[in-house]
Design a protein around this motif. Structure first.
Motif, PDB file in Angstrom:
ATOM      1  N   SER A 152      18.716   5.366   1.599  1.00 56.92           N
ATOM      2  CA  SER A 152      18.911   6.903   1.483  1.00 56.92           C
ATOM      3  C   SER A 152      18.213   7.350   2.503  1.00 56.92           C
ATOM      4  N   PRO A 153      18.684   8.604   2.977  1.00 48.11           N
ATOM      5  CA  PRO A 153      18.195   9.403   4.285  1.00 48.11           C
ATOM      6  C   PRO A 153      16.670   9.080   4.548  1.00 48.11           C
ATOM      7  N   THR A 154      15.987   9.300   3.501  1.00 45.01           N
ATOM      8  CA  THR A 154      14.528   9.143   3.474  1.00 45.01           C
ATOM      9  C   THR A 154      14.073   7.676   3.879  1.00 45.01           C
ATOM     10  N   THR A 155      14.655   6.620   3.251  1.00 48.19           N
ATOM     11  CA  THR A 155      14.355   5.214   3.389  1.00 48.19           C
ATOM     12  C   THR A 155      14.799   5.074   4.954  1.00 48.19           C
ATOM     13  N   GLN A 156      16.099   5.473   5.242  1.00 49.03           N
ATOM     14  CA  GLN A 156      16.566   5.044   6.760  1.00 49.03           C
ATOM     15  C   GLN A 156      15.548   5.850   7.455  1.00 49.03           C
ATOM     16  N   GLN A 157      14.999   7.047   7.328  1.00 50.55           N
ATOM     17  CA  GLN A 157      14.093   7.488   8.000  1.00 50.55           C
ATOM     18  C   GLN A 157      12.726   6.762   8.488  1.00 50.55           C
ATOM     19  N   ALA A 195       5.132  12.119   3.780  1.00 48.23           N
ATOM     20  CA  ALA A 195       4.021  12.195   4.648  1.00 48.23           C
ATOM     21  C   ALA A 195       3.257  11.030   4.730  1.00 48.23           C
ATOM     22  N   GLN A 196       2.628  10.640   3.478  1.00 40.00           N
ATOM     23  CA  GLN A 196       1.439   9.678   3.373  1.00 40.00           C
ATOM     24  C   GLN A 196       2.378   8.437   3.743  1.00 40.00           C
ATOM     25  N   PHE A 197       3.499   8.102   3.453  1.00 35.40           N
ATOM     26  CA  PHE A 197       4.250   7.067   3.743  1.00 35.40           C
ATOM     27  C   PHE A 197       4.353   6.789   5.216  1.00 35.40           C
ATOM     28  N   THR A 198       4.919   7.970   5.873  1.00 37.73           N
ATOM     29  CA  THR A 198       4.934   8.031   7.286  1.00 37.73           C
ATOM     30  C   THR A 198       3.622   7.815   7.969  1.00 37.73           C
ATOM     31  N   ASP A 199       2.413   8.120   7.404  1.00 39.23           N
ATOM     32  CA  ASP A 199       1.094   8.023   8.059  1.00 39.23           C
ATOM     33  C   ASP A 199       0.619   6.299   8.006  1.00 39.23           C
ATOM     34  N   LEU A 200       1.183   5.699   7.201  1.00 42.89           N
ATOM     35  CA  LEU A 200       0.880   4.142   6.752  1.00 42.89           C
ATOM     36  C   LEU A 200       1.607   3.571   8.126  1.00 42.89           C
ATOM     37  N   LEU A 201       2.643   3.940   8.449  1.00 43.50           N
ATOM     38  CA  LEU A 201       3.656   3.317   9.695  1.00 43.50           C
ATOM     39  C   LEU A 201       2.992   3.735  10.870  1.00 43.50           C
ATOM     40  N   THR A 202       2.562   5.021  10.895  1.00 46.66           N
ATOM     41  CA  THR A 202       2.074   5.484  12.450  1.00 46.66           C
ATOM     42  C   THR A 202       0.632   5.101  12.515  1.00 46.66           C
ATOM     43  N   ILE A 216       0.673  -1.210  -0.020  1.00 45.46           N
ATOM     44  CA  ILE A 216       0.043   0.124   0.222  1.00 45.46           C
ATOM     45  C   ILE A 216       0.783   1.151   0.033  1.00 45.46           C
ATOM     46  N   ALA A 217       2.215   1.099  -0.234  1.00 46.17           N
ATOM     47  CA  ALA A 217       2.951   2.245  -0.261  1.00 46.17           C
ATOM     48  C   ALA A 217       2.611   3.100  -1.341  1.00 46.17           C
ATOM     49  N   PRO A 218       2.787   4.429  -1.335  1.00 47.42           N
ATOM     50  CA  PRO A 218       2.353   5.426  -2.577  1.00 47.42           C
ATOM     51  C   PRO A 218       3.398   5.008  -3.478  1.00 47.42           C
ATOM     52  N   PHE A 219       2.714   4.972  -4.613  1.00 51.94           N
ATOM     53  CA  PHE A 219       3.582   4.706  -5.862  1.00 51.94           C
ATOM     54  C   PHE A 219       4.598   5.722  -6.025  1.00 51.94           C
ATOM     55  N   GLU A 220       4.294   6.972  -6.020  1.00 50.72           N
ATOM     56  CA  GLU A 220       5.433   7.972  -6.139  1.00 50.72           C
ATOM     57  C   GLU A 220       6.572   7.821  -5.437  1.00 50.72           C
ATOM     58  N   PHE A 221       6.381   7.349  -3.881  1.00 45.79           N
ATOM     59  CA  PHE A 221       7.428   7.172  -3.071  1.00 45.79           C
ATOM     60  C   PHE A 221       8.370   6.206  -3.566  1.00 45.79           C
ATOM     61  N   THR A 222       7.724   5.176  -3.765  1.00 46.23           N
ATOM     62  CA  THR A 222       8.710   3.929  -4.267  1.00 46.23           C
ATOM     63  C   THR A 222       9.260   4.177  -5.551  1.00 46.23           C
ATOM     64  N   THR A 223       8.703   4.788  -6.612  1.00 49.63           N
ATOM     65  CA  THR A 223       9.300   5.115  -7.768  1.00 49.63           C
ATOM     66  C   THR A 223      10.505   6.146  -7.745  1.00 49.63           C
ATOM     67  N   ALA A 224      10.316   7.083  -6.631  1.00 51.13           N
ATOM     68  CA  ALA A 224      11.348   8.095  -6.355  1.00 51.13           C
ATOM     69  C   ALA A 224      12.565   7.436  -6.007  1.00 51.13           C
ATOM     70  N   VAL A 225      12.281   6.431  -4.962  1.00 50.26           N
ATOM     71  CA  VAL A 225      13.361   5.813  -4.248  1.00 50.26           C
ATOM     72  C   VAL A 225      14.102   4.824  -5.394  1.00 50.26           C
ATOM     73  N   GLU A 226      13.439   4.300  -6.231  1.00 50.51           N
ATOM     74  CA  GLU A 226      13.914   3.402  -7.113  1.00 50.51           C
ATOM     75  C   GLU A 226      14.847   4.265  -8.162  1.00 50.51           C
ATOM     76  N   HIS A 227      14.234   5.434  -8.701  1.00 50.53           N
ATOM     77  CA  HIS A 227      15.192   6.238  -9.455  1.00 50.53           C
ATOM     78  C   HIS A 227      16.030   7.247  -8.879  1.00 50.53           C
ATOM     79  N   GLY A 228      16.261   6.964  -7.445  1.00 48.38           N
ATOM     80  CA  GLY A 228      17.299   7.848  -6.900  1.00 48.38           C
ATOM     81  C   GLY A 228      17.174   9.296  -6.531  1.00 48.38           C
ATOM     82  N   THR A 229      15.841   9.511  -6.497  1.00 48.79           N
ATOM     83  CA  THR A 229      15.443  10.839  -6.276  1.00 48.79           C
ATOM     84  C   THR A 229      14.695  11.046  -4.919  1.00 48.79           C
TER      85      THR A 229
END
Length: 379
Positions: free
Chosen positions: A331-336, A309-316, A288-301
């Motif tokens: 990346s810093p984002t995935t580590q966060q 924030a949407q991804f964070t909400d899924l975890l909280t 259920i991860a946002p497509f835009e999040f996983t795509t950005a991570v995959e492309h190194g952006t």
């Protein structure tokens, strides 16, 4: 954002040192942790150690395996070939690569080489899967089009494959490799329940991480056997028998996945990167991860602040019952996101793109299935 490729921990909890594989280069052992291999007349060059291991299972002692990328710190998506890589590919009897933009440098070398060596493109087998018959007679010439080497394709059957597959192979670069609706997990294909023996999916705009689709790996093994049989007819029976044995071991993985599915079906997870889509589908799990999040991570952006924030909400808020974490692309984002998961008691399942040292493909996949069962049985 600078994405850090790390030799991450595999799902079975091995240490970072377990990924101390040799650096990129030509390696006759295929870097699959299986010991030295005698040099033979038939040389198979594989883009990564995953496909090198499948080729080793099929070719056995009758072929020499060379691996272009065996260092887990190297991202095949962005790797630029060296002159040594070009020479290795051009001199190969057979090239086995992932395709779909994952290891585009291999595709580029093949397209610039005339005549190109024979090749097996796993992604092309995936996207053509719906038109391929899956019976037990893999000697049938009707199967030959799985890997793009059908009739009328020239001396080595590779040139037209490269031309016809080039558009599909750039799906990753165009950012649409997950389909128009951002296919994730069990919702990514129309036939989740049919996956396994004789499954059929709509693989248009397919995810390029093909090695997590067990049945396609079986198809790739048989495609390798057919190519090797034409290159080395004296050992054709051996190649076919090895491919059949590989297929049997794939069926064991599928059976094991069916067992794990009894625990995991219906669970929602969030992946940091769209790596295990086919495995999640096999296990009845939805990403259920946002497509835009996983795509950005995959492309190194960097994902946008809103998507993060949407991804964070899924975890909280408890929506994601586990975090699926690609330990090789950090990346810093995935580590966060991993830190947030830990703070909210969301279990983390680490997955990787490369074979761990000392494991073959089947041991690796069994360890992943075991970890999914162990972790998700407690959610």
């Amino acid at each position: 954002m600078r994405v850090v490729r790390t030799a991450g921990v595999i799902v079975s909890g091995l240490s970072l040192a377990a990924f101390g594989l040799a650096a990129c280069g030509n390696d006759d052992t295929g870097n699959t942790g299986t010991g030295a291999q005698a040099e033979t007349a038939v040389t198979v060059v594989a883009s990564t150690n995953v496909w090198a291991d499948i080729a080793r299972h099929v070719g056995g002692d009758a072929v020499t395996i060379e691996t272009l990328i065996s260092d887990p710190a190297i991202d095949p998506h962005h790797y630029e070939s060296t002159p040594s890589d070009v020479a290795t590919v051009q001199d190969a009897s057979l090239v086995v690569f992932n395709g779909g933009g994952y290891d585009q440098f291999v595709q580029d070398i093949l397209e610039s080489t005339t005549p190109a060596p024979r090749s097996v493109n796993a992604y092309e087998i995936l996207v053509n899967h719906g038109t391929v018959h899956h019976d037990d007679d893999h000697h049938d010439d009707d199967h030959h089009d799985e890997d793009g080497h059908g009739a009328g394709e020239g001396e080595h059957g590779a040139t037209e494959q490269h031309e016809s597959g080039s558009e599909a192979d750039h799906h990753h670069d165009e950012g649409d490799d997950h389909g128009a609706e951002g296919a994730h997990g069990a919702g990514g294909h129309e036939d989740a329940d049919g996956h396994g023996h004789g499954h059929g999916h709509d693989h248009s705009g397919a995810n390029e991480h093909v090695w997590y689709d067990f049945h396609i790996v079986s198809d790739v093994a048989h495609a390798i056997a057919r190519e090797l049989s034409e290159l080395d007819p004296d050992n054709a029976d051996t190649y076919q028998a090895n491919a059949d044995e590989t297929a049997e071991r794939i069926e064991e993985l599928e059976d094991r996945a069916g067992e794990v599915r009894e625990t995991t079906e219906g669970i929602d997870v969030a992946q940091t990167e769209p790596l295990t889509e086919y495995l999640l589908e096999e296990l009845g799990i939805t990403d259920i991860a946002p497509f835009e999040f996983t795509t950005a991570v995959e492309h190194g952006t960097d994902p946008s602040a809103a998507v993060t924030a949407q991804f964070t909400d899924l975890l909280t808020d408890g929506s994601a019952q586990a975090l699926i974490y690609n330990a090789q692309t950090e990346s810093p984002t995935t580590q966060q996101m991993r830190t947030i998961a830990a703070e909210n008691d969301v279990p983390v399942i680490e997955v990787t793109e490369s074979l761990p040292a000392g494991m073959d493909y089947f041991e690796w996949m069994h360890s992943i299935l075991d970890e999914f069962e162990r972790v998700l049985s407690e959610v």
